[in-house]
Design an enzyme around this catalytic site. Structure first.
Site, PDB file in Angstrom:
ATOM      1  CE1 TYR A 208      37.670  38.654  39.191  1.00 43.82           C
ATOM      2  CE2 TYR A 208      37.583  37.376  37.172  1.00 43.82           C
ATOM      3  CZ  TYR A 208      37.683  38.590  37.822  1.00 43.82           C
ATOM      4  OH  TYR A 208      37.801  39.723  37.086  1.00 43.82           O
ATOM      5  CD  GLU A 209      42.833  35.572  42.292  1.00 47.08           C
ATOM      6  OE1 GLU A 209      43.081  35.046  41.213  1.00 47.08           O
ATOM      7  OE2 GLU A 209      43.363  35.203  43.356  1.00 47.08           O
ATOM      8  N   GLY A 210      39.041  33.723  45.039  1.00 48.12           N
ATOM      9  CA  GLY A 210      38.513  33.421  46.356  1.00 48.12           C
ATOM     10  C   GLY A 210      37.264  34.254  46.561  1.00 48.12           C
TER      11      GLY A 210
ATOM     12  CG  MET B 125      46.722  31.622  39.554  1.00 42.95           C
ATOM     13  SD  MET B 125      46.473  33.125  40.508  1.00 42.95           S
ATOM     14  CE  MET B 125      44.766  33.019  40.820  1.00 42.95           C
TER      15      MET B 125
END
Ligand SMILES: Cc1cc2nc3c(=O)[nH]c(=O)nc-3n(C[C@H](O)[C@H](O)[C@H](O)COP(=O)(O)OP(=O)(O)OC[C@H]3O[C@@H](n4cnc5c(N)ncnc54)[C@H](O)[C@@H]3O)c2cc1C
Length: 591
Positions: free
Chosen positions: A442-444, A171
């Site tokens: 991570y991942e927001g 991603m």
């Protein structure tokens, strides 16, 4: 990182009964009545879990210490990344077992299992070796994006290899100037006459962006097309393979992209975090032009739940390790003891262990509940679909942030239980905290999750979905009429009233004084998580009783401990949240 031979990893025994019970709490039975899952029953789920548990404990978990001490390596002369041999062995077993295809619909050649069952496997994988587990997490996200947004031709070319794990996915969002704010992405996608796109730019922090476990890597890249609108509206999603794939599925020429370096990190050393260079690389548009964020959100929402799982996953390993230490380390005399006691006999050590184990259980139930709603949203229609979709949307930021924060706390408590030895690398417990620390980032980041919850999720339909959830919680509480569960229900009921009051306050603040909502968002998410977790602990105890599980009192005691230790804190959170931005007041630091 040293290159000396690492000590053995701490042992891991997968909590298979607990995982099954958490699936029950999340509503596995009701899920399996849906037509899409007619071929799956509870026994099959149990055997899948127990099969993967063996792989996790016997093959994957022993590679965990190597992951920390040896990690991934980058060779600047070849631009290749290598991973330890133990990773190859474990990953090959994962691919051979075709575990990655389990949740994919049968029409696409998968096992057609609910994704909540995969969540249980993802937890075991991450507990066994979080660095290695990240690889299939991203691949799973790429599969979901392809299924939802890819063309028939794209699916035919990439899906099967991604499903088995023969190829992995990535991603590619982050750039040096575009972290939380993806509207700042600069990577360009320029159209070519043959319908492909030339992708040029630098992406940073790309997990498993380059490695030696698979012979192709399928990058999903957010990029801006010429003349596109500024901000996130101008972004499109592109599939950019490391090696171009011929129409017959064979590997062709290498694409014009490479890893420029990998990061030296405080944890997850075995997961290569890459700076990726795309230099006129060939890309293929996924989904409509300028709808890149929608496509990426398909990946991100899957990944947010999967990253949430890292909270209980790491907490579980830290708990098992700390428990083993606490029964062998002797120090001082516990109350009433006449000789030296194992430290586990001391009430404060008991408290720490119970906090670790109960928050692990609660976080697991929370993530599985969110994921089961995702399954229901995908596989039902009409009002059922609408309700499940709203609930998964509401619960996803809470599941990601609350669970990963608890994971860090549990890892820290694990170190505390080891005392001074917890600070010494030799014991291996410090790895838990270093590995856990990335999950709230991570991942927001968890701060961004809280803002998402407050500004996007709770105001929907003027707070209707928080009310729907509250009604469901009250239905469970009404059934908690025996023993300590009655008290637990009272604690959760009070906390729920706090949540309802602050939700109304927040919705008002969002529209009229946003500063207050922003200042209280993280506290609100914690309050939300505490209430839902307290509810699920009661639901679990009730379910254990319905199933006639042995030692039913244990589940009730765990619910009680959690309610007293965690849920009762909600009142203090309300005061903090409603103090709004004013509490930053004169302390506000200059921008
Ligand atoms: C090990 C690792 C692996 C990663 N893997 C990937 C990957 O595979 N693919 C990928 O694309 N990215 C990946 N990332 C990037 C990751 O998602 C970002 O680091 C993360 O989104 C935060 O962005 P940032 O680092 O730029 O922090 P910033 O955005 O600079 O944030 C710094 C701080 O400011 C806060 N903040 C920022 N904006 C706001 C706001 N509007 N309101 C309130 N607070 C705010 C944040 O919460 C945070 O506390 C990875 C990062 C790491 C470290």
């Amino acid at each position: 990182m040293s290159t000396s031979a690492p000590l053995p990893s701490s042992p891991y025994v997968a909590p298979t009964d607990e995982l099954l019970l958490a699936l029950d709490v999340a509503g596995l039975d009701q899920l399996l009545t849906l037509e899409s899952f007619a071929h799956v029953d509870r026994d099959t789920v149990a055997s899948v879990i127990s099969e993967f548990a063996k792989l996790a404990a016997d093959v994957i978990a022993p590679s965990d210490r190597v992951s920390d001490v040896v990690g991934a390596h980058y060779d600047a002369s070849t631009r290749r990344v290598t991973t330890p041999p133990e990773f190859h062995k474990a990953y090959a077993r994962y691919v051979d077992g075709e575990w990655g295809s389990l949740p994919v619909e049968m029409a696409h050649g998968g096992g057609g299992f609910p994704s909540v069952v995969t969540a249980a496997l993802q937890e075991m994988f991450a507990t066994a070796n979080i660095s290695l587990a990240l690889n299939p997490v991203l691949t799973q996200g790429a599969i979901e994006a392809l299924l939802q947004w890819g063309t028939e031709e794209q699916r035919a070319l990439y899906l099967a290899k991604l499903m088995t794990g023969a190829w992995s996915g990535t991603m590619n969002l982050t750039e040096p100037q575009a972290g939380s704010d993806l509207g700042e992405i600069h990577t360009m996608a320029t159209p070519r006459p043959d319908g492909t796109w030339a992708i040029t730019g630098t992406k940073i922090f790309i997990t498993w962006g380059e490695h030696d476990l698979t012979d192709n890597i399928i990058h999903l890249v957010l990029a801006r097309t010429p003349d596109a609108a500024p901000g996130t509206k101008g972004l499109s999603l592109f599939l950019v393979p490391k090696v171009l794939v011929n129409p017959d599925g064979s590997l062709g020429e290498p694409n014009a992209l490479y890893a420029q370096s990998i990061e030296h990190k405080m944890g997850i050393h075995g997961s290569p975090t890459c700076v990726m260079q795309f230099e006129n690389a060939t890309g293929f548009l996924i989904g409509p032009l300028h709808a890149g964020m929608k496509g990426m959100f398909t990946m991100m929402n899957a990944a947010r739940l999967a990253i949430g799982i890292q909270g209980p996953a790491i907490a579980e390993r830290a708990y098992q390790h700390a428990y083993d230490y606490a029964v062998t380390r002797e120090q001082g005399r516990a109350p009433g003891a006449s000789t030296t006691s194992p430290i586990i006999a001391h009430p404060d050590v008991q408290r720490m262990l119970l906090l670790m184990s109960t928050t692990t259980i609660a976080a697991r139930c929370l993530i599985f509940t969110a994921t089961a709603n995702k399954d229901r949203a995908i596989h039902s229609d009409g009002a059922d679909h609408e309700r499940a979709q709203q609930l998964v949307d509401l619960l996803t930021p809470v599941a990601k942030a609350w669970s990963t924060d608890r994971g860090v706390e549990a890892a820290s408590l694990g170190i505390q239980i080891f005392g001074g030895m917890g600070f010494i690398e030799e014991t291996g417990i410090a790895q838990r905290w270093r590995d856990a620390r990335i999950a709230p980032i991570y991942e927001g980041t968890n701060g961004i999750q809280a803002i998402d919850l407050v500004f996007r999720k709770i105001p929907r339909d003027n707070g209707q979905w928080v009310q729907e959830l509250a009604t469901e919680i009250r239905e469970t509480l009404a059934r908690a009429t025996e023993g300590t569960l009655t008290d637990d229900a009272t604690y959760v009921r009070h906390a729920l009233e706090h949540l309802e009051d602050t939700t109304s306050w927040m919705i008002d603040a969002v529209s009229s004084h946003g500063d207050d909502a922003l200042a209280g968002a993280t506290g609100y998410l914690e309050l939300f998580g505490n209430v839902v977790a307290g509810w699920l602990m009661i639901k679990r105890a009730l379910r254990a009783r319905e199933l006639g599980l042995a030692d039913v009192a244990r589940y009730e005691q765990e619910s009680h401990f959690f309610a007293v230790e965690v849920v009762t804190k909600c009142g203090g959170l309300v005061t903090m949240i409603m103090a709004g931005a004013a509490r930053l007041g004169a302390l506000r630091l200059p921008a």
